[in-house]
Design a protein around this motif. Sequence first.
Motif, PDB file in Angstrom:
ATOM      1  N   PRO A   1       0.817  -1.210   0.000  1.00 34.47           N
ATOM      2  CA  PRO A   1       0.000   0.000   0.000  1.00 34.47           C
ATOM      3  C   PRO A   1       0.852   1.262   0.000  1.00 34.47           C
ATOM      4  CG  PRO A   1      -0.117  -1.118   2.123  1.00 34.47           C
ATOM      5  CD  PRO A   1       0.656  -1.990   1.193  1.00 34.47           C
ATOM      6  N   GLU A   2       0.279   2.303  -0.501  1.00 41.57           N
ATOM      7  CA  GLU A   2       0.965   3.600  -0.545  1.00 41.57           C
ATOM      8  C   GLU A   2       1.043   4.178   0.859  1.00 41.57           C
ATOM      9  OE1 GLU A   2       0.306   7.996  -2.517  1.00 41.57           O
ATOM     10  OE2 GLU A   2      -0.735   6.276  -3.346  1.00 41.57           O
ATOM     11  N   VAL A   3       2.189   4.785   1.193  1.00 43.98           N
ATOM     12  CA  VAL A   3       2.383   5.415   2.499  1.00 43.98           C
ATOM     13  C   VAL A   3       2.510   6.916   2.295  1.00 43.98           C
ATOM     14  CG1 VAL A   3       3.887   5.608   4.514  1.00 43.98           C
ATOM     15  CG2 VAL A   3       3.487   3.369   3.464  1.00 43.98           C
ATOM     16  N   THR A   4       1.723   7.679   3.062  1.00 40.42           N
ATOM     17  CA  THR A   4       1.771   9.131   3.016  1.00 40.42           C
ATOM     18  C   THR A   4       2.113   9.638   4.409  1.00 40.42           C
ATOM     19  OG1 THR A   4       0.071   9.176   1.298  1.00 40.42           O
ATOM     20  CG2 THR A   4       0.450  11.218   2.506  1.00 40.42           C
ATOM     21  N   ARG A   5       3.201  10.417   4.512  1.00 33.35           N
ATOM     22  CA  ARG A   5       3.581  11.002   5.795  1.00 33.35           C
ATOM     23  C   ARG A   5       2.830  12.312   5.961  1.00 33.35           C
ATOM     24  NH1 ARG A   5       9.299  11.979   6.243  1.00 33.35           N
ATOM     25  NH2 ARG A   5       9.041  11.857   8.482  1.00 33.35           N
ATOM     26  N   VAL A   6       2.260  12.522   7.148  1.00 32.89           N
ATOM     27  CA  VAL A   6       1.450  13.709   7.425  1.00 32.89           C
ATOM     28  C   VAL A   6       1.913  14.364   8.718  1.00 32.89           C
ATOM     29  CG1 VAL A   6      -0.551  12.832   6.164  1.00 32.89           C
ATOM     30  CG2 VAL A   6      -0.320  12.335   8.605  1.00 32.89           C
ATOM     31  N   THR A   7       1.495  15.623   8.913  1.00 35.21           N
ATOM     32  CA  THR A   7       1.905  16.370  10.105  1.00 35.21           C
ATOM     33  C   THR A   7       0.759  16.577  11.085  1.00 35.21           C
ATOM     34  OG1 THR A   7       1.500  18.453   8.956  1.00 35.21           O
ATOM     35  CG2 THR A   7       3.746  17.569   8.863  1.00 35.21           C
ATOM     36  N   THR A   8      -0.450  16.136  10.745  1.00 29.69           N
ATOM     37  CA  THR A   8      -1.596  16.266  11.642  1.00 29.69           C
ATOM     38  C   THR A   8      -2.227  14.900  11.872  1.00 29.69           C
ATOM     39  OG1 THR A   8      -3.141  16.688   9.818  1.00 29.69           O
ATOM     40  CG2 THR A   8      -2.096  18.614  10.836  1.00 29.69           C
ATOM     41  N   ALA A   9      -2.861  14.736  13.037  1.00 28.68           N
ATOM     42  CA  ALA A   9      -3.452  13.446  13.372  1.00 28.68           C
ATOM     43  C   ALA A   9      -4.782  13.209  12.657  1.00 28.68           C
ATOM     44  CB  ALA A   9      -3.655  13.341  14.879  1.00 28.68           C
ATOM     45  N   ARG A  10      -5.424  14.264  12.181  1.00 21.40           N
ATOM     46  CA  ARG A  10      -6.687  14.114  11.446  1.00 21.40           C
ATOM     47  C   ARG A  10      -6.407  14.338   9.971  1.00 21.40           C
ATOM     48  NH1 ARG A  10     -12.006  13.461  12.121  1.00 21.40           N
ATOM     49  NH2 ARG A  10     -13.468  14.694  10.933  1.00 21.40           N
ATOM     50  N   VAL A  11      -6.719  13.334   9.155  1.00 28.72           N
ATOM     51  CA  VAL A  11      -6.454  13.391   7.721  1.00 28.72           C
ATOM     52  C   VAL A  11      -7.708  12.986   6.950  1.00 28.72           C
ATOM     53  CG1 VAL A  11      -3.988  12.907   7.978  1.00 28.72           C
ATOM     54  CG2 VAL A  11      -5.577  11.019   7.677  1.00 28.72           C
ATOM     55  N   SER A  12      -7.721  13.308   5.664  1.00 30.40           N
ATOM     56  CA  SER A  12      -8.817  12.864   4.803  1.00 30.40           C
ATOM     57  C   SER A  12      -8.226  12.129   3.616  1.00 30.40           C
ATOM     58  CB  SER A  12      -9.666  14.041   4.337  1.00 30.40           C
ATOM     59  OG  SER A  12      -8.930  14.873   3.472  1.00 30.40           O
ATOM     60  N   CYS A  13      -9.027  11.217   3.060  1.00 34.12           N
ATOM     61  CA  CYS A  13      -8.590  10.448   1.901  1.00 34.12           C
ATOM     62  C   CYS A  13      -9.761  10.332   0.936  1.00 34.12           C
ATOM     63  CB  CYS A  13      -8.120   9.055   2.331  1.00 34.12           C
ATOM     64  SG  CYS A  13      -7.432   8.069   0.974  1.00 34.12           S
ATOM     65  N   ASP A  14      -9.497  10.569  -0.355  1.00 37.47           N
ATOM     66  CA  ASP A  14     -10.532  10.408  -1.379  1.00 37.47           C
ATOM     67  C   ASP A  14     -10.069   9.491  -2.499  1.00 37.47           C
ATOM     68  OD1 ASP A  14      -8.747  11.986  -2.781  1.00 37.47           O
ATOM     69  OD2 ASP A  14     -10.056  13.733  -2.833  1.00 37.47           O
ATOM     70  N   GLY A  15      -8.925   8.850  -2.314  1.00 39.17           N
ATOM     71  CA  GLY A  15      -8.421   7.903  -3.299  1.00 39.17           C
ATOM     72  C   GLY A  15      -7.628   8.526  -4.426  1.00 39.17           C
ATOM     73  N   SER A  23     -12.420  12.197  -8.658  1.00 40.95           N
ATOM     74  CA  SER A  23     -13.670  11.680  -9.228  1.00 40.95           C
ATOM     75  C   SER A  23     -13.572  10.192  -9.570  1.00 40.95           C
ATOM     76  CB  SER A  23     -14.055  12.471 -10.475  1.00 40.95           C
ATOM     77  OG  SER A  23     -13.059  12.348 -11.477  1.00 40.95           O
ATOM     78  N   LEU A  24     -12.373   9.665  -9.700  1.00 42.39           N
ATOM     79  CA  LEU A  24     -12.186   8.242  -9.983  1.00 42.39           C
ATOM     80  C   LEU A  24     -11.732   7.468  -8.743  1.00 42.39           C
ATOM     81  CD1 LEU A  24     -10.462   8.412 -13.477  1.00 42.39           C
ATOM     82  CD2 LEU A  24     -12.863   7.997 -12.947  1.00 42.39           C
ATOM     83  N   GLY A  25     -11.662   8.150  -7.613  1.00 39.46           N
ATOM     84  CA  GLY A  25     -11.216   7.518  -6.372  1.00 39.46           C
ATOM     85  C   GLY A  25     -12.375   6.898  -5.621  1.00 39.46           C
ATOM     86  N   HIS A  26     -12.563   7.334  -4.378  1.00 40.75           N
ATOM     87  CA  HIS A  26     -13.641   6.824  -3.531  1.00 40.75           C
ATOM     88  C   HIS A  26     -14.215   7.993  -2.741  1.00 40.75           C
ATOM     89  CE1 HIS A  26     -10.986   7.103  -0.022  1.00 40.75           C
ATOM     90  NE2 HIS A  26     -10.083   6.385  -0.657  1.00 40.75           N
ATOM     91  N   PRO A  27     -15.322   7.784  -2.021  1.00 38.87           N
ATOM     92  CA  PRO A  27     -15.877   8.884  -1.222  1.00 38.87           C
ATOM     93  C   PRO A  27     -14.835   9.394  -0.225  1.00 38.87           C
ATOM     94  CG  PRO A  27     -17.396   7.028  -1.262  1.00 38.87           C
ATOM     95  CD  PRO A  27     -16.118   6.563  -1.902  1.00 38.87           C
ATOM     96  N   ARG A  28     -14.834  10.692   0.016  1.00 39.70           N
ATOM     97  CA  ARG A  28     -13.875  11.270   0.966  1.00 39.70           C
ATOM     98  C   ARG A  28     -14.220  10.788   2.368  1.00 39.70           C
ATOM     99  NH1 ARG A  28     -10.864  16.613   0.911  1.00 39.70           N
ATOM    100  NH2 ARG A  28     -11.283  16.161  -1.256  1.00 39.70           N
ATOM    101  N   VAL A  29     -13.209  10.292   3.056  1.00 43.46           N
ATOM    102  CA  VAL A  29     -13.364   9.859   4.439  1.00 43.46           C
ATOM    103  C   VAL A  29     -12.345  10.598   5.291  1.00 43.46           C
ATOM    104  CG1 VAL A  29     -14.303   7.565   3.935  1.00 43.46           C
ATOM    105  CG2 VAL A  29     -11.839   7.866   4.045  1.00 43.46           C
ATOM    106  N   PHE A  30     -12.712  10.858   6.539  1.00 36.47           N
ATOM    107  CA  PHE A  30     -11.817  11.499   7.488  1.00 36.47           C
ATOM    108  C   PHE A  30     -11.334  10.445   8.466  1.00 36.47           C
ATOM    109  CE2 PHE A  30     -14.275  14.832   5.661  1.00 36.47           C
ATOM    110  CZ  PHE A  30     -13.350  15.854   5.489  1.00 36.47           C
ATOM    111  N   LEU A  31     -10.038  10.415   8.690  1.00 37.86           N
ATOM    112  CA  LEU A  31      -9.401   9.392   9.522  1.00 37.86           C
ATOM    113  C   LEU A  31      -8.645  10.057  10.660  1.00 37.86           C
ATOM    114  CD1 LEU A  31      -7.862   7.477   6.496  1.00 37.86           C
ATOM    115  CD2 LEU A  31      -9.989   6.905   7.671  1.00 37.86           C
ATOM    116  N   GLU A  32      -8.549   9.386  11.785  1.00 34.61           N
ATOM    117  CA  GLU A  32      -7.846   9.905  12.965  1.00 34.61           C
ATOM    118  C   GLU A  32      -6.700   8.962  13.314  1.00 34.61           C
ATOM    119  OE1 GLU A  32      -7.326  12.909  15.669  1.00 34.61           O
ATOM    120  OE2 GLU A  32      -9.077  12.813  14.379  1.00 34.61           O
TER     121      GLU A  32
END
Length: 71
Positions: A1-15, A23-32
């Motif tokens: 899987p792809e790894v993305t380094r972030v600086t905040t504990a709350r992130v969003s992903c839409d694919g 538009s070709l990804g997935h619904p936006r989800v917020f992750l903690e």
Amino acid sequence: PEVTRVTTARVSCDGAHDGLPASLGHPRVFLEIDEHGYVDCGYCDRRFVLEGGPADGADQASLRDIASGAS
């Protein structure tokens, strides 16, 4: 899987990544990100690792999958 380094504990992903539009990804989800220092998107398996957290610099293949909200 792809790894993305972030600086905040709350992130969003839409694919969206590597030229793939949201538009070709997935619904936006917020992750903690919790005390493990990382979280995996339940749709696309992208892993978000908190910079400076316990999983930063670790061998990602040795870490188990953690979906948002899991402990």
